[in-house]
Design a protein around this motif. Structure first.
Motif, PDB file in Angstrom:
ATOM      1  N   PRO A  79      41.723  38.826  44.806  1.00  0.00           N
ATOM      2  CA  PRO A  79      41.021  38.279  43.637  1.00  0.00           C
ATOM      3  C   PRO A  79      41.589  36.912  43.250  1.00  0.00           C
ATOM      4  CG  PRO A  79      42.468  40.076  42.988  1.00  0.00           C
ATOM      5  CD  PRO A  79      42.488  40.017  44.499  1.00  0.00           C
ATOM      6  N   GLU A  80      40.832  36.147  42.501  1.00  0.00           N
ATOM      7  CA  GLU A  80      41.235  34.787  42.135  1.00  0.00           C
ATOM      8  C   GLU A  80      42.578  34.729  41.391  1.00  0.00           C
ATOM      9  OE1 GLU A  80      41.476  30.890  42.310  1.00  0.00           O
ATOM     10  OE2 GLU A  80      39.988  32.088  43.373  1.00  0.00           O
ATOM     11  N   PRO A  81      42.886  35.652  40.458  1.00  0.00           N
ATOM     12  CA  PRO A  81      44.210  35.579  39.809  1.00  0.00           C
ATOM     13  C   PRO A  81      45.373  35.677  40.804  1.00  0.00           C
ATOM     14  CG  PRO A  81      42.768  37.010  38.554  1.00  0.00           C
ATOM     15  CD  PRO A  81      42.037  36.666  39.837  1.00  0.00           C
ATOM     16  N   ALA A  82      45.222  36.530  41.813  1.00  0.00           N
ATOM     17  CA  ALA A  82      46.266  36.657  42.838  1.00  0.00           C
ATOM     18  C   ALA A  82      46.363  35.376  43.652  1.00  0.00           C
ATOM     19  CB  ALA A  82      45.976  37.841  43.745  1.00  0.00           C
ATOM     20  N   ARG A  83      45.216  34.757  43.944  1.00  0.00           N
ATOM     21  CA  ARG A  83      45.197  33.518  44.711  1.00  0.00           C
ATOM     22  C   ARG A  83      45.888  32.396  43.935  1.00  0.00           C
ATOM     23  NH1 ARG A  83      41.197  33.662  48.734  1.00  0.00           N
ATOM     24  NH2 ARG A  83      40.624  31.498  48.415  1.00  0.00           N
ATOM     25  N   ARG A  84      45.649  32.322  42.635  1.00  0.00           N
ATOM     26  CA  ARG A  84      46.319  31.308  41.800  1.00  0.00           C
ATOM     27  C   ARG A  84      47.827  31.535  41.788  1.00  0.00           C
ATOM     28  NH1 ARG A  84      41.739  31.923  38.251  1.00  0.00           N
ATOM     29  NH2 ARG A  84      42.934  33.465  37.097  1.00  0.00           N
ATOM     30  N   SER A  85      48.224  32.802  41.682  1.00  0.00           N
ATOM     31  CA  SER A  85      49.648  33.139  41.677  1.00  0.00           C
ATOM     32  C   SER A  85      50.318  32.739  42.988  1.00  0.00           C
ATOM     33  CB  SER A  85      49.815  34.638  41.437  1.00  0.00           C
ATOM     34  OG  SER A  85      51.163  35.006  41.534  1.00  0.00           O
ATOM     35  N   ARG A  90      50.710  28.914  43.061  1.00  0.00           N
ATOM     36  CA  ARG A  90      51.749  28.463  42.131  1.00  0.00           C
ATOM     37  C   ARG A  90      53.136  28.780  42.670  1.00  0.00           C
ATOM     38  NH1 ARG A  90      54.792  31.182  39.071  1.00  0.00           N
ATOM     39  NH2 ARG A  90      53.499  33.048  39.127  1.00  0.00           N
ATOM     40  N   TYR A 148      51.432  40.979  49.414  1.00  0.00           N
ATOM     41  CA  TYR A 148      50.008  41.201  49.147  1.00  0.00           C
ATOM     42  C   TYR A 148      49.295  41.987  50.251  1.00  0.00           C
ATOM     43  CZ  TYR A 148      50.290  38.149  45.120  1.00  0.00           C
ATOM     44  OH  TYR A 148      50.611  37.608  43.898  1.00  0.00           O
TER      45      TYR A 148
END
Length: 62
Positions: free
Chosen positions: A18-24, A27, A43
């Motif tokens: 999901p996008e939140p995991a991708r952002r994490s 970062r 992951y």
């Protein structure tokens, strides 16, 4: 297939994360916190998936 596409049911392959995991992932890698292998293990995806997420290659190239 044509009928499914017409009805909006044909969406293609979904992203592995999901996008939140991708952002994490982006970062944490940018901060130098972890390496590709560590992220892939955490992951449960391949290193190539992490590489695509970090370097911005499209998830569904066509």
């Amino acid at each position: 297939m044509a009928l499914a596409k017409k009805n909006g049911k044909l969406k293609g392959k979904q992203p592995k994360l999901p996008e939140p995991a991708r952002r994490s992932i982006r970062r944490r890698y940018a901060e130098g916190e972890v390496f590709f292998t560590d992220l892939a293990t955490e992951y449960i995806v391949g290193r190539s998936t992490i590489h695509r997420i970090i370097h911005g290659a499209p998830e569904n190239p066509r």
